[in-house]
Design a protein around this motif. Structure first.
Motif, PDB file in Angstrom:
ATOM      1  N   TYR A  27      38.510  46.117 -26.865  1.00  0.00           N
ATOM      2  CA  TYR A  27      39.816  46.790 -26.920  1.00  0.00           C
ATOM      3  C   TYR A  27      40.526  46.672 -28.259  1.00  0.00           C
ATOM      4  CZ  TYR A  27      39.430  46.935 -21.843  1.00  0.00           C
ATOM      5  OH  TYR A  27      39.010  47.166 -20.573  1.00  0.00           O
ATOM      6  N   CYS A  28      40.198  45.723 -29.075  1.00  0.00           N
ATOM      7  CA  CYS A  28      41.015  45.439 -30.251  1.00  0.00           C
ATOM      8  C   CYS A  28      40.289  45.714 -31.559  1.00  0.00           C
ATOM      9  CB  CYS A  28      41.468  43.982 -30.247  1.00  0.00           C
ATOM     10  SG  CYS A  28      41.933  43.361 -28.627  1.00  0.00           S
ATOM     11  N   ALA A  29      38.944  45.560 -31.544  1.00  0.00           N
ATOM     12  CA  ALA A  29      38.184  45.614 -32.787  1.00  0.00           C
ATOM     13  C   ALA A  29      38.335  46.962 -33.483  1.00  0.00           C
ATOM     14  CB  ALA A  29      36.711  45.324 -32.508  1.00  0.00           C
ATOM     15  N   SER A  30      38.533  48.049 -32.712  1.00  0.00           N
ATOM     16  CA  SER A  30      38.635  49.373 -33.327  1.00  0.00           C
ATOM     17  C   SER A  30      39.808  49.430 -34.301  1.00  0.00           C
ATOM     18  CB  SER A  30      38.767  50.446 -32.252  1.00  0.00           C
ATOM     19  OG  SER A  30      39.838  50.148 -31.403  1.00  0.00           O
ATOM     20  N   CYS A  31      40.845  48.683 -34.053  1.00  0.00           N
ATOM     21  CA  CYS A  31      42.018  48.739 -34.928  1.00  0.00           C
ATOM     22  C   CYS A  31      42.170  47.495 -35.809  1.00  0.00           C
ATOM     23  CB  CYS A  31      43.302  48.901 -34.122  1.00  0.00           C
ATOM     24  SG  CYS A  31      43.507  50.549 -33.444  1.00  0.00           S
ATOM     25  N   HIS A  32      41.639  46.372 -35.345  1.00  0.00           N
ATOM     26  CA  HIS A  32      41.841  45.135 -36.115  1.00  0.00           C
ATOM     27  C   HIS A  32      40.545  44.650 -36.765  1.00  0.00           C
ATOM     28  CE1 HIS A  32      46.024  44.414 -34.918  1.00  0.00           C
ATOM     29  NE2 HIS A  32      45.693  44.852 -33.730  1.00  0.00           N
ATOM     30  N   ALA A  33      39.483  45.448 -36.684  1.00  0.00           N
ATOM     31  CA  ALA A  33      38.146  45.137 -37.210  1.00  0.00           C
ATOM     32  C   ALA A  33      37.468  44.063 -36.340  1.00  0.00           C
ATOM     33  CB  ALA A  33      38.193  44.678 -38.673  1.00  0.00           C
ATOM     34  N   GLY A  66      52.110  51.748 -33.511  1.00  0.00           N
ATOM     35  CA  GLY A  66      50.716  52.027 -33.212  1.00  0.00           C
ATOM     36  C   GLY A  66      49.967  50.901 -32.514  1.00  0.00           C
ATOM     37  N   MET A  67      50.677  49.848 -32.157  1.00  0.00           N
ATOM     38  CA  MET A  67      50.039  48.752 -31.413  1.00  0.00           C
ATOM     39  C   MET A  67      50.347  48.957 -29.924  1.00  0.00           C
ATOM     40  SD  MET A  67      48.508  45.796 -30.953  1.00  0.00           S
ATOM     41  CE  MET A  67      48.567  44.384 -29.829  1.00  0.00           C
ATOM     42  N   PRO A  68      49.301  49.256 -29.112  1.00  0.00           N
ATOM     43  CA  PRO A  68      49.552  49.524 -27.694  1.00  0.00           C
ATOM     44  C   PRO A  68      49.988  48.261 -26.953  1.00  0.00           C
ATOM     45  CG  PRO A  68      47.311  50.164 -28.367  1.00  0.00           C
ATOM     46  CD  PRO A  68      47.883  49.330 -29.460  1.00  0.00           C
TER      47      PRO A  68
HETATM   48  C1  HEC Z   1      45.275  51.649 -31.685  1.00  0.00           C
HETATM   49  C2  HEC Z   1      45.151  50.580 -32.599  1.00  0.00           C
HETATM   50  C3  HEC Z   1      45.308  49.156 -32.092  1.00  0.00           C
HETATM   51  C4  HEC Z   1      44.636  48.531 -31.080  1.00  0.00           C
HETATM   52  C5  HEC Z   1      43.582  49.132 -30.171  1.00  0.00           C
HETATM   53  C6  HEC Z   1      45.117  47.180 -31.051  1.00  0.00           C
HETATM   54  N1  HEC Z   1      46.051  46.983 -32.026  1.00  0.00           N
HETATM   55 FE1  HEC Z   1      47.037  45.248 -32.420  1.00  0.00          FE
HETATM   56  N2  HEC Z   1      48.154  46.206 -33.823  1.00  0.00           N
HETATM   57  C7  HEC Z   1      47.990  47.519 -34.217  1.00  0.00           C
HETATM   58  C8  HEC Z   1      48.986  47.825 -35.219  1.00  0.00           C
HETATM   59  C9  HEC Z   1      49.140  49.160 -35.921  1.00  0.00           C
HETATM   60  C10 HEC Z   1      49.752  46.662 -35.400  1.00  0.00           C
HETATM   61  C11 HEC Z   1      50.930  46.471 -36.364  1.00  0.00           C
HETATM   62  C12 HEC Z   1      52.234  46.720 -35.661  1.00  0.00           C
HETATM   63  C13 HEC Z   1      53.395  46.702 -36.606  1.00  0.00           C
HETATM   64  O1  HEC Z   1      53.254  47.173 -37.745  1.00  0.00           O
HETATM   65  O2  HEC Z   1      54.448  46.225 -36.178  1.00  0.00           O
HETATM   66  C14 HEC Z   1      49.182  45.654 -34.523  1.00  0.00           C
HETATM   67  C15 HEC Z   1      49.670  44.360 -34.416  1.00  0.00           C
HETATM   68  C16 HEC Z   1      49.047  43.369 -33.689  1.00  0.00           C
HETATM   69  C17 HEC Z   1      49.449  41.978 -33.701  1.00  0.00           C
HETATM   70  C18 HEC Z   1      50.608  41.396 -34.469  1.00  0.00           C
HETATM   71  C19 HEC Z   1      50.203  41.108 -35.878  1.00  0.00           C
HETATM   72  C20 HEC Z   1      51.345  40.545 -36.696  1.00  0.00           C
HETATM   73  O3  HEC Z   1      51.203  40.537 -37.912  1.00  0.00           O
HETATM   74  O4  HEC Z   1      52.354  40.115 -36.108  1.00  0.00           O
HETATM   75  C21 HEC Z   1      48.569  41.299 -32.888  1.00  0.00           C
HETATM   76  C22 HEC Z   1      48.583  39.814 -32.607  1.00  0.00           C
HETATM   77  C23 HEC Z   1      47.651  42.266 -32.364  1.00  0.00           C
HETATM   78  N3  HEC Z   1      47.955  43.506 -32.870  1.00  0.00           N
HETATM   79  C24 HEC Z   1      46.622  41.977 -31.498  1.00  0.00           C
HETATM   80  C25 HEC Z   1      45.866  42.945 -30.835  1.00  0.00           C
HETATM   81  C26 HEC Z   1      44.963  42.658 -29.755  1.00  0.00           C
HETATM   82  C27 HEC Z   1      44.672  41.277 -29.192  1.00  0.00           C
HETATM   83  C28 HEC Z   1      44.431  43.855 -29.371  1.00  0.00           C
HETATM   84  C29 HEC Z   1      43.461  44.136 -28.228  1.00  0.00           C
HETATM   85  C30 HEC Z   1      43.844  43.664 -26.910  1.00  0.00           C
HETATM   86  C31 HEC Z   1      44.998  44.879 -30.223  1.00  0.00           C
HETATM   87  N4  HEC Z   1      45.866  44.286 -31.092  1.00  0.00           N
HETATM   88  C32 HEC Z   1      44.657  46.212 -30.177  1.00  0.00           C
HETATM   89  C33 HEC Z   1      47.053  48.404 -33.736  1.00  0.00           C
HETATM   90  C34 HEC Z   1      46.202  48.174 -32.686  1.00  0.00           C
END
Ligand code: HEC
Length: 195
Positions: free
Chosen positions: A111-117, A154-156
């Motif tokens: 669920y997360c790697a697509s956006c966070h590598a 963009g963070m779901p």
């Molecule tokens: C569709 C793309 C996407 C997906 C899928 C996604 N993220 Fe994110 N995530 C983001 C973005 C964009 C941000 C930055 C939000 C902001 O700028 O405030 C973020 C921010 C975060 C942060 C906060 C980072 C910080 O610097 O405070 C965490 C922790 C995080 N994501 C964890 C996860 C986890 C765990 C998952 C999977 C369950 C996940 N993300 C899935 C796009 C995504």
């Protein structure tokens, strides 16, 4: 057959040609049938009753009010996750539990790697391996961010998509990424947090 203005017609009005003529086209003065007029008047009367009984005005509460009441009742019965239902001690214990971290890694890859590598280095989403955080870097902060998301950036929100244990495990896994060296790290975003 009755011809125009034929006085022997059973209903002389029915077949009366009107005076005007447009480009040689004339028309009969055929009134609408009574049943049609009554139906038409009925729809107008119904619409007035409808607006006052069902619509947003009048003594009925109306669809909008009904909808809002339903939504409030639903929200009460299904409170949004606040991120507060998992405390730091439980999360920190999970972060030391190998099985939980492995489960968390599975969830992360899915669920997360697509956006966070895959290695947490960041793509669309920020780098999760550095000490810089936009929304706080303690394990409870991360839990909150992951649960509620930052939808406008963009963070779901994952609080409703993932099961509670998946959520806690993926947060535990993310906490283990701290200080690792990803292949192509995204530049730091946010403020540094000392563990
Ligand atoms: C569709 C793309 C996407 C997906 C899928 C996604 N993220 Fe994110 N995530 C983001 C973005 C964009 C941000 C930055 C939000 C902001 O700028 O405030 C973020 C921010 C975060 C942060 C906060 C980072 C910080 O610097 O405070 C965490 C922790 C995080 N994501 C964890 C996860 C986890 C765990 C998952 C999977 C369950 C996940 N993300 C899935 C796009 C995504």
């Amino acid at each position: 057959m009755a011809t125009p203005n034929d006085t022997n017609s059973p209903n002389p009005l029915q077949d009366k040609l009107l005076e005007h003529s447009y480009d040689g086209i004339q028309e009969y003065d055929n009134p609408m049938p009574r049943w049609w007029l009554l139906t038409f008047a009925g729809t107008i009367i119904f619409s007035v009753i409808y607006v006052f009984n069902v619509g947003p005005v009048g003594n009925g509460k109306g669809r909008v009010a009904d909808y809002e009441a339903d939504m409030t009742a639903y929200a009460k019965a299904h409170p949004a996750p606040t991120g507060g239902d998992m405390g730091a001690p439980q999360l920190l214990a999970l972060a030391r539990d190998h099985e939980a971290i492995e489960e968390g890694e599975e969830t992360y890859k899915a669920y997360c790697a697509s956006c966070h590598a895959p290695d947490g280095g960041g793509l669309i989403g920020p780098n999760l391996t550095d000490a810089y955080w936009l929304h706080g870097g303690t394990i409870t902060d991360i839990y909150k961010t992951v649960t509620n998301g930052v939808l406008e950036k963009g963070m779901p929100p994952w609080g409703k998509t993932l099961k509670p244990e998946q959520l806690a495990e993926v947060v535990a896994y993310v906490s283990t990424l701290q200080g690792t060296t990803p292949a192509s790290p995204k530049a730091p975003q946010g403020t540094p947090v000392t563990p």
